[in-house]
Write an enzyme that holds these catalytic residues in place. Sequence first.
Site, PDB file in Angstrom:
ATOM      1  N   CYS A  63      12.875   5.649   7.663  1.00  0.00           N
ATOM      2  CA  CYS A  63      12.840   6.897   6.898  1.00  0.00           C
ATOM      3  C   CYS A  63      13.292   6.743   5.446  1.00  0.00           C
ATOM      4  O   CYS A  63      12.800   7.439   4.558  1.00  0.00           O
ATOM      5  CB  CYS A  63      13.710   7.962   7.561  1.00  0.00           C
ATOM      6  N   HIS A  67      -1.119   6.219  -5.115  1.00  0.00           N
ATOM      7  CA  HIS A  67      -0.444   5.004  -4.621  1.00  0.00           C
ATOM      8  C   HIS A  67      -1.326   3.817  -4.980  1.00  0.00           C
ATOM      9  O   HIS A  67      -2.168   3.395  -4.189  1.00  0.00           O
ATOM     10  CB  HIS A  67      -0.222   5.108  -3.105  1.00  0.00           C
ATOM     11  N   CYS A 122      11.017   6.510   2.120  1.00  0.00           N
ATOM     12  CA  CYS A 122      10.350   7.680   1.533  1.00  0.00           C
ATOM     13  C   CYS A 122      11.334   8.803   1.188  1.00  0.00           C
ATOM     14  O   CYS A 122      11.148   9.509   0.209  1.00  0.00           O
ATOM     15  CB  CYS A 122       9.296   8.227   2.495  1.00  0.00           C
ATOM     16  N   HIS A 123      12.352   8.980   2.025  1.00  0.00           N
ATOM     17  CA  HIS A 123      13.237  10.142   1.826  1.00  0.00           C
ATOM     18  C   HIS A 123      14.519   9.796   1.066  1.00  0.00           C
ATOM     19  O   HIS A 123      15.255  10.699   0.695  1.00  0.00           O
ATOM     20  CB  HIS A 123      13.589  10.768   3.181  1.00  0.00           C
ATOM     21  N   MET A 127       3.453  11.833   6.281  1.00  0.00           N
ATOM     22  CA  MET A 127       4.545  11.680   7.259  1.00  0.00           C
ATOM     23  C   MET A 127       3.957  11.113   8.553  1.00  0.00           C
ATOM     24  O   MET A 127       3.119  11.747   9.192  1.00  0.00           O
ATOM     25  CB  MET A 127       5.187  13.042   7.514  1.00  0.00           C
ATOM     26  N   HIS A 133       7.075   5.020  -8.471  1.00  0.00           N
ATOM     27  CA  HIS A 133       6.959   4.217  -7.242  1.00  0.00           C
ATOM     28  C   HIS A 133       6.339   2.854  -7.534  1.00  0.00           C
ATOM     29  O   HIS A 133       7.001   1.960  -8.005  1.00  0.00           O
ATOM     30  CB  HIS A 133       6.179   5.017  -6.201  1.00  0.00           C
TER      31      HIS A 133
HETATM   32 FE1  DHE Z   1       5.701  -0.785   0.020  1.00  0.00          FE
HETATM   33  C1  DHE Z   1       4.795  -2.548  -2.805  1.00  0.00           C
HETATM   34  C2  DHE Z   1       8.180   0.707  -1.706  1.00  0.00           C
HETATM   35  C3  DHE Z   1       6.053   1.451   2.556  1.00  0.00           C
HETATM   36  C4  DHE Z   1       3.662  -2.670   1.931  1.00  0.00           C
HETATM   37  N1  DHE Z   1       6.360  -0.908  -1.901  1.00  0.00           N
HETATM   38  C5  DHE Z   1       5.837  -1.675  -2.918  1.00  0.00           C
HETATM   39  C6  DHE Z   1       6.579  -1.426  -4.121  1.00  0.00           C
HETATM   40  C7  DHE Z   1       7.543  -0.516  -3.814  1.00  0.00           C
HETATM   41  C8  DHE Z   1       7.394  -0.183  -2.418  1.00  0.00           C
HETATM   42  C9  DHE Z   1       8.586   0.057  -4.744  1.00  0.00           C
HETATM   43  C10 DHE Z   1       6.322  -2.074  -5.475  1.00  0.00           C
HETATM   44  C11 DHE Z   1       7.033  -3.396  -5.555  1.00  0.00           C
HETATM   45  C12 DHE Z   1       6.741  -4.115  -6.874  1.00  0.00           C
HETATM   46  O1  DHE Z   1       5.584  -4.137  -7.296  1.00  0.00           O
HETATM   47  O2  DHE Z   1       7.665  -4.652  -7.464  1.00  0.00           O
HETATM   48  N2  DHE Z   1       6.881   0.830   0.356  1.00  0.00           N
HETATM   49  C13 DHE Z   1       7.851   1.241  -0.475  1.00  0.00           C
HETATM   50  C14 DHE Z   1       8.541   2.361   0.108  1.00  0.00           C
HETATM   51  O3  DHE Z   1       9.556   2.938  -0.379  1.00  0.00           O
HETATM   52  C15 DHE Z   1       7.785   2.788   1.287  1.00  0.00           C
HETATM   53  C16 DHE Z   1       6.991   4.051   0.945  1.00  0.00           C
HETATM   54  C17 DHE Z   1       8.591   3.154   2.504  1.00  0.00           C
HETATM   55  C18 DHE Z   1       9.533   2.098   2.967  1.00  0.00           C
HETATM   56  O4  DHE Z   1      10.438   2.428   3.741  1.00  0.00           O
HETATM   57  O5  DHE Z   1       9.419   0.939   2.605  1.00  0.00           O
HETATM   58  C19 DHE Z   1       6.847   1.597   1.457  1.00  0.00           C
HETATM   59  N3  DHE Z   1       4.958  -0.629   1.924  1.00  0.00           N
HETATM   60  C20 DHE Z   1       5.247   0.345   2.794  1.00  0.00           C
HETATM   61  C21 DHE Z   1       4.612   0.124   4.052  1.00  0.00           C
HETATM   62  O6  DHE Z   1       4.682   0.874   5.059  1.00  0.00           O
HETATM   63  C22 DHE Z   1       3.861  -1.145   3.959  1.00  0.00           C
HETATM   64  C23 DHE Z   1       2.358  -0.909   4.155  1.00  0.00           C
HETATM   65  C24 DHE Z   1       4.328  -2.170   5.001  1.00  0.00           C
HETATM   66  C25 DHE Z   1       5.793  -2.452   4.935  1.00  0.00           C
HETATM   67  O7  DHE Z   1       6.135  -3.581   4.620  1.00  0.00           O
HETATM   68  O8  DHE Z   1       6.604  -1.569   5.195  1.00  0.00           O
HETATM   69  C26 DHE Z   1       4.167  -1.545   2.528  1.00  0.00           C
HETATM   70  N4  DHE Z   1       4.445  -2.314  -0.366  1.00  0.00           N
HETATM   71  C27 DHE Z   1       3.726  -2.974   0.571  1.00  0.00           C
HETATM   72  C28 DHE Z   1       2.982  -4.041  -0.066  1.00  0.00           C
HETATM   73  C29 DHE Z   1       3.271  -3.994  -1.435  1.00  0.00           C
HETATM   74  C30 DHE Z   1       4.216  -2.913  -1.596  1.00  0.00           C
HETATM   75  C31 DHE Z   1       1.996  -4.978   0.640  1.00  0.00           C
HETATM   76  C32 DHE Z   1       2.736  -4.903  -2.544  1.00  0.00           C
HETATM   77  C33 DHE Z   1       1.363  -4.480  -2.993  1.00  0.00           C
HETATM   78  C34 DHE Z   1       0.753  -5.419  -3.999  1.00  0.00           C
HETATM   79  O9  DHE Z   1      -0.473  -5.632  -3.906  1.00  0.00           O
HETATM   80  O10 DHE Z   1       1.451  -5.914  -4.885  1.00  0.00           O
END
Ligand code: DHE
Length: 642
Positions: free
Chosen positions: A158, A479, A161-162, A199, A437
């Site tokens: 959670c 996103h 996102c929250h 959600m 984000h």
């Molecule tokens: Fe991510 C990038 C945060 C959920 C896979 N994710 C990022 C970035 C942030 C972020 C701040 C950018 C980093 C950077 O570029 O320096 N992500 C978050 C969250 O806060 C969120 C919404 C919820 C959480 O609890 O993490 C979240 N993200 C996810 C997922 O559910 C994903 C699909 C699988 C996972 O690992 O949890 C996921 N996030 C990714 C991926 C990237 C990413 C694969 C990099 C993308 C790219 O092409 O550079």
Amino acid sequence: MPRPTRPRLTLGLLAAIAVLVIAACTGAMPDRREMAAGDPVIAAGMATFDETCAACHTIGEGPLVGPDLAGVTLARDHEWLTAWVLDPEAFAALDADAAAIYTGSMPTLGLGTDEVDGVLAYLDSKSDVAPAVPVLAGPRELSAGEFDEASSVYFNRCAGCHGTLRAGATGPNIQPERTLEIGTAGLATILTNGLPGGMPAWGEAGILTAEEIELMANFVQLDPPTPPPLELAEITDTWNLVVPVADRPTEPLTDRDWENFTGVILRDAGQVAIMDGDTHEQVAIIDTGFAVHILRSSATGRYFVAVGRDGRVTMIDLWTEVPEIVAQVQGCFDARSVDGSKFEGYEDQYIIEGCYWPPQYVVFDGQTLEPLAVHDVLSPDINGKELDEVRVAAIVASHFDPVWVMGLKESGYVAIVDYSQPDFPLVKKIPADLFLHDGGWDHTGRYFITAANAQNKLMVVDVKTQELVAGVETGETPHPGRGANWVDPEFGWVYATTHIGEGKLTLIGADPEGSPEHAWKVVREIELPGTGSLFLKTHPNSPWVWMDTPLSNVQEEAHQACVYSKEAMELEKCFQVSDHGRVVHFEYNKAGDEVWVSVWDPDGELVIYDDATLTEKLRIAEPWLITPTGKFNVFNTANDIY
Ligand code: DHE
């Protein structure tokens, strides 16, 4: 269809329920319609209700985020209800009854009058169902063990996102003043079924058990615990230099083209698979630790640096015969971003980690991960509001200056860190917008484009002049991941994003010199089947832009990939990549003629497509492919090709 905003169960809505209950008891109602069971209008209405209304309303099972709709067509005539559903805000401006219950939470759903007729017919057919008594019971007491367990589930599922302190960001504020209003039953239903706009349906998807949902519904009504700080000395205690620099190879020992390696995150296994992009063989599985989030390549590409949700940074050397870990350290309790120094003369010299908690960034030595500096990023937001939590979101490394650029989520600043200066200070904070984000560079590497996703905007910062140049509304919860850059036949260079909250690809002009009239304006919007997109990707050698919809609560959409044609300027096709899991994130190989897609599932798959023909080339479904998510090709990641 626009994303319904998340309605709140307010006193106004409860009053509306009370009105319905009293009306039902006194018999002051219009005649009930006879609707035959099996009527196609009712059947269509039921489908619309399930898809559009059921996330917030029940019929006779009590209130969720919105009121129980049992008996609503007895209390209000169809004309009134139709006007309300079609445009609640506009109707509230005209009608005193509507104004009395309008709180700004009931969204415009984008339904046509036929669809509303169907929903009302369905509600008519259920008008003998009695409304349930609203459940507004407060939380039960949790034992210390239950509280710890709930804190851990919250952290894993959670907090991203929250927020750690639940003040909201990508998801809404869920502090007690709000959750107590929704109540245990409403919270449990939301946790089970999810909500439109992102959600997840944790219960339906089988990720949280009924017991865990009950626990979490109670936990989020209690005050959140505040996690401790993590200072330089403690970070240094976690530092593990596995292979000193002197013991590492001075040239690549592998015969493989390591620049075409692709690192694949195996999220729930806490591992990263290193794949050979030429042979498609798995070269190594590296134990990086809990829930790896992203990988970034150092400037030369020699090192992969992984960051886990637990804040652990892992450095992997690709020059050894088999890739191996050379250093590890934990700079945060919770983190999502990491990057290296990429400016000429500083290649592979430093690494930065951005923390979700504590509110800080940490700089490490780029060869050994020795912690060098920690800096606090907590400050009031761009409007002067005091904050307890500021998370470091995306970080990009400039190729033209010795700086990292990062989004500070809650405070809404884009911050610039100068690594050519002693102690790596934060030298500039540029006010942008709230809840920054993810994001990436424009095609020149001069502009950092990042989503203020709760504001439905992309913010554009000129890193050369260190100024904000635009905020562009693109759609519901953009996103972009790193985003995608290409030349549009009509508008020149564009940058694009998809959205979590609506099925839409939006292109903004990104050529302020060549096409200033289009720069930083929406130039094209393409409708996509399905909400819940997280990533899009392209490559300079590709005619396509690939897009996913993994967060859609419609299964077929979560299984699909969509492809946009740059030349035809329209959606080419959407197709099923798998029959299970969530299809997520794309990466090209170094040549830009293959696209790799993950099937995010315990029985995960990697599907490799020939980019020219959009045909499947290879499907890898091995037992070690546990929950594959992000994929990072060394050459493309080091050079910011997207
Ligand atoms: Fe991510 C990038 C945060 C959920 C896979 N994710 C990022 C970035 C942030 C972020 C701040 C950018 C980093 C950077 O570029 O320096 N992500 C978050 C969250 O806060 C969120 C919404 C919820 C959480 O609890 O993490 C979240 N993200 C996810 C997922 O559910 C994903 C699909 C699988 C996972 O690992 O949890 C996921 N996030 C990714 C991926 C990237 C990413 C694969 C990099 C993308 C790219 O092409 O550079």
